[in-house]
Design an enzyme around this catalytic site. Structure first.
Site, short mmCIF file in Angstrom:
data_model
loop_
_atom_site.label_atom_id
_atom_site.label_comp_id
_atom_site.label_asym_id
_atom_site.label_seq_id
_atom_site.Cartn_x
_atom_site.Cartn_y
_atom_site.Cartn_z
N LYS A 12 0.84 -1.21 0.00
CA LYS A 12 0.00 0.00 0.00
C LYS A 12 0.86 1.24 0.00
CE LYS A 12 0.99 1.34 4.37
NZ LYS A 12 1.55 2.67 4.74
N ASP A 146 -2.07 -1.55 9.63
CA ASP A 146 -2.09 -1.81 8.19
C ASP A 146 -2.63 -3.19 7.82
OD1 ASP A 146 -0.98 0.69 7.67
OD2 ASP A 146 1.07 -0.07 7.71
#
Length: 316
Positions: A12, A146
């Site tokens: 990401k 995350d």
């Protein structure tokens, strides 16, 4: 033959990372916009006849990843994910987890968190737990901010510690260039420097502190419109000044990307990866070539977004 399931999960970048003042619990409240890129961690879970959790790692040196830098013990995030899943569902089964790295290590792109997300889904399938995505999300949230996003992918807003996720509407495809360094930055050290910098600002401004973090409306509007130019203008990362203090050579990477006419450029997450937004796939290749020629990064990768979250790609 013991059952195996293979899952991949994306790395990401943070299109926005707004960071609030540290709380009494030692954590900083966040307002962030995640976007998954098509660089993947792939985890194959194979059931074992004992209750051991065994980690093996395969990594491509062409991506600047040294397998020796990835822990294979109980501190590996995929191993921790398997343990957390066992505890949550009351099972004692073992598993072998083979990780194939495709996301830069210690680069602020959540490769370890993607491993954990992939491991959660793969182990749930191998152990036949009947777990829902919501159930896996609850376990993921205990492993770090995350990890839940690694499960869900695409584009999402994260609040609190980043694990309170909601999907973000995004139209079209975005093209990124990612410049990585062989030496990482410690996330705790970056946050500590963030606190130091803001303590100094507060002293200079007679007690002014970082404000509560909020999602940028400019970023959300750009995503809904699929407007890469507007998105490039709106990119922001409150941790970037701290990362640049700790790794001042990243200024050269930012500058080189701007020389190549990137629409926007920033340090991704806690760094040291620098993300540059391109107009198109061809422009991304041109930016990547410029960065390689400038010799400001150890590895330069082009990627597209948004990418899907943890996905089963092989199962019996």
């Amino acid at each position: 033959m013991n059952r195996s399931v293979t899952v991949r999960a994306p790395g990401k970048i943070n299109l926005q990372l707004a960071v609030g003042p540290v709380g009494d619990d030692g954590y900083h409240p966040l307002a962030t916009v995640f976007q998954a890129v098509d660089l993947y961690e792939t985890v194959t879970a194979t059931e074992r006849d004992d209750n051991e959790i065994v980690i093996t790692v395969e990594a491509s040196r062409s991506l600047g990843i040294d397998p020796a830098t990835v822990p294979t013990g109980a501190d590996n995030l995929a191993a921790r994910a398997a343990v957390a899943l066992r505890e949550a569902y009351g099972v004692e089964a073992g598993v072998s987890l083979h990780i194939r790295k495709g996301v830069p290590v210690a680069g602020g792109m959540a490769g370890g968190s993607a491993d954990a997300a992939a491991a959660l889904l793969a182990c749930a399938e191998v152990w036949d737990l009947g777990a829902t995505r919501e159930g896996l999300h609850e376990v993921a949230a205990t492993l770090g901010a995350d990890v839940p996003f690694g499960l869900h992918g695409a584009t999402a807003v994260g609040l609190g510690r980043g694990s309170d996720l909601s999907p973000a509407m995004a139209r079209g495809e975005f093209h990124w260039v990612l410049a990585t360094q062989s030496s990482g930055l410690s996330t705790p050290e970056v946050y500590a420097m963030f606190d130091t910098l803001h303590d100094a600002e507060a002293d200079a401004a007679s007690g002014t502190a970082p404000s509560d973090p909020r999602i940028s409306q400019d970023i959300m509007t750009a995503l809904m419109a699929g407007d890469a130019v507007r998105l490039g203008d709106a990119l922001s990362n409150d941790l970037q000044p701290a990362a640049l203090v700790l790794a001042p050579h990243l200024e050269r990477v930012l500058g080189a990307a701007l020389e190549a006419e990137a629409l926007g450029v920033m340090v991704s997450g806690s760094g040291p990866t620098v993300a540059a937004l391109a107009r198109s796939r061809q422009h991304a290749l041109a930016i990547a070539a410029h960065l390689r020629a400038a010799e400001v990064a150890d590895t330069v990768l082009a990627a597209s977004a948004p990418a899907p979250g943890a996905t089963i790609i092989a199962a019996p």
